[in-house]
Each structure stands twice: as structure tokens, then as C-alpha cells.
Design an enzyme around this catalytic site. Structure first.
Site, short mmCIF file in Angstrom:
data_model
loop_
_atom_site.label_atom_id
_atom_site.label_comp_id
_atom_site.label_asym_id
_atom_site.label_seq_id
_atom_site.Cartn_x
_atom_site.Cartn_y
_atom_site.Cartn_z
N HIS A 53 0.83 -1.22 0.00
CA HIS A 53 0.00 0.00 0.00
C HIS A 53 0.85 1.26 0.00
CE1 HIS A 53 0.56 -0.65 4.44
NE2 HIS A 53 0.72 0.67 4.44
N GLU A 97 7.72 1.28 4.84
CA GLU A 97 7.20 0.32 5.80
C GLU A 97 7.43 -1.08 5.23
OE1 GLU A 97 3.01 0.78 6.67
OE2 GLU A 97 2.89 -1.12 7.75
N HIS A 146 4.11 7.27 3.33
CA HIS A 146 5.04 6.15 3.24
C HIS A 146 4.62 5.18 2.14
CE1 HIS A 146 1.97 4.44 6.09
NE2 HIS A 146 2.22 3.31 5.42
#
Lengths: 142, 142
Positions: free
Chosen positions: A11, A133, A84
Site C-alpha cells: 500500500h 514500511e 510512506h
């Protein structure tokens, strides 16, 4: 060296000042029909939901309070912005060890993320100014 | 209203000061093995390449010169940073008409993008501070 490598792009995290308004933007402007119900993550100081696309997600993130780790980001970017990028990894402990060996700055210890699997963040200075991440692939995904 | 909607998340655009160094980061830190050969897009003032992940791409973008549309971004973010998110659409002309009807600010006319299909950008003010690229799905993809 280990053959550790990232997997799919899970994502893109987008910090927003108003989660409901952001969901409405994805619905009304971009025609998104599959948006998850927002939920609080009090330990992280955020409220999140996901816009499900055929191959990946947009994670919408609103700070829960002024102490939220993304409150500063919203102060600097009042309309919101890209926060992110999340890549999946097979094993978070292997990822942390390997990223360390390879000279990256892993931020803190692995913890449970919004998908219920372990996550960790890598400092933006290591990746062209992009906060990364790393997230263990949920069991049963892909 | 038309049933226009976005399709897959095609790529995340990351502006970088040094394309070769950025490729090396994805290779050595994240274990990426499939990175396309960089090529210049002189009309756009950029040099680009793609980090191919199983489901999407990271587009690395370096300004070709001081007049490049991303030169300012690099001045403000010397290490680089997330620049845009690209969603696929079926038909770029339908996308432009519908985005206009829905009140979005489409930036300029559709033009050929780095994948050889038509693209257009939507102003970040319309989407939580995120610059959105809409790109016609390449024929034969998916």
C-alpha cells in the site's frame, strides 16, 4: 549475503486531515467502491482505513490527537500528502536483521500493523527520502 | 453519472537526485532484481526507470536539467521523495471528461507517458495533497 528481498507493494500511506472527507474523495472523484470501515489504532495515535484497488491499497491515515506521530506531518502539509510506501516481506525478523546488515536505519522494534501482521519502518534517509514500511505478508494473501 | 473509476495502482513516482544511486539502493538494500534500463524523456525533462515488483512498480525520476518540472521538487527535497501515485484508467479521454465533471483540476492535455500510453495529472489539491497520475492501461497488461 542473505537472499532477502521485498515482495509486492502492499500500500501507499497517505496522511489526511479528515478521514471521512478523504474516503469521499476516493469514492466520488475516483469511483472507488471498496473502502474499508475506518478504525482507531490508539497505540499508534492514528485512525485508518484502506481504499482497495485491484492489486494494492491506499492507506488513509488521520492523526487521533496532537501527540500522534503524523500530527506534525499534517501541520506541515495541511491538505495531507504521501506519507510512506509499504512493501511486503516474508519474515519481519529476517527483514530487520538484513536491513541492519545492509546499513539501513530500522526505526524501533517490529509491532503489529493495521493488517494484523508485524511491521517495521525504515528511515527515509536510506531510501531517497521515502519512508518505507516493511510488513509481513498476511497468511492467505497472494 | 458515468461509471468511470480508477483501476490498478500502476506505480509510485519517486523523484531522486541520482537515478543510478537510487537503483543501487533498490538492488542492494531491498534486493530488487528487476530494474529497467534508465532512459531520457527530454520532452518531460526527466530521466526514468522502473523497479518492477510482483504487482506494481516504483518509478524513479531524475531531473534532466534545471528547467525540469521536478527540479524544484529536488531543490526542496534534496534526498528525493514521493512525487506522485499513478492509477490506471481504461480510456484517458473519458477520464479527463469525468474528472472535469466531478470538479477536479486536470493539469494540461493528455500526453504520452513513460509506458507509451496516454497519461494526465490531477492537481494535488483535489486528492489530499497527493499528485495523481492517470494512465491508460497498456494493451496486453493484466
Amino acid at each position: 549475503m542473505s537472499e532477502f528481498k521485498i515482495g509486492p507493494l502492499n500500500h501507499v500511506g497517505v496522511a489526511v486531515p479528515d478521514l471521512e472527507a478523504a474516503c469521499e474523495t476516493y469514492r466520488s472523484l475516483y469511483g472507488a467502491t471498496d473502502i474499508t470501515t475506518p478504525f482507531d489504532m490508539p497505540d499508534q495515535g492514528v485512525k485508518v482505513c484502506f481504499v482497495n484497488l485491484p492489486n494494492a491499497q491506499i492507506e488513509l491515515i488521520e492523526p487521533l490527537n496532537a501527540e500522534s506521530p503524523i500530527a506534525n506531518f499534517i501541520t506541515k502539509n495541511p491538505k495531507g500528502g504521501q506519507h510512506h510506501v509499504c512493501f511486503e516481506v516474508r519474515d519481519i525478523d529476517e527483514a530487520v536483521v538484513e536491513m541492519g546488515k545492509r546499513g539501513a536505519t530500522v526505526l524501533g522494534k517490529p509491532r503489529i500493523g493495521a493488517h494484523g501482521t508485524m511491521i517495521v519502518f525504515v528511515h527515509p534517509k536510506d531510501s531517497n527520502g521515502v519512508l518505507i514500511e516493511l510488513m509481513e505478508t498476511p497468511v492467505g494473501a497472494h
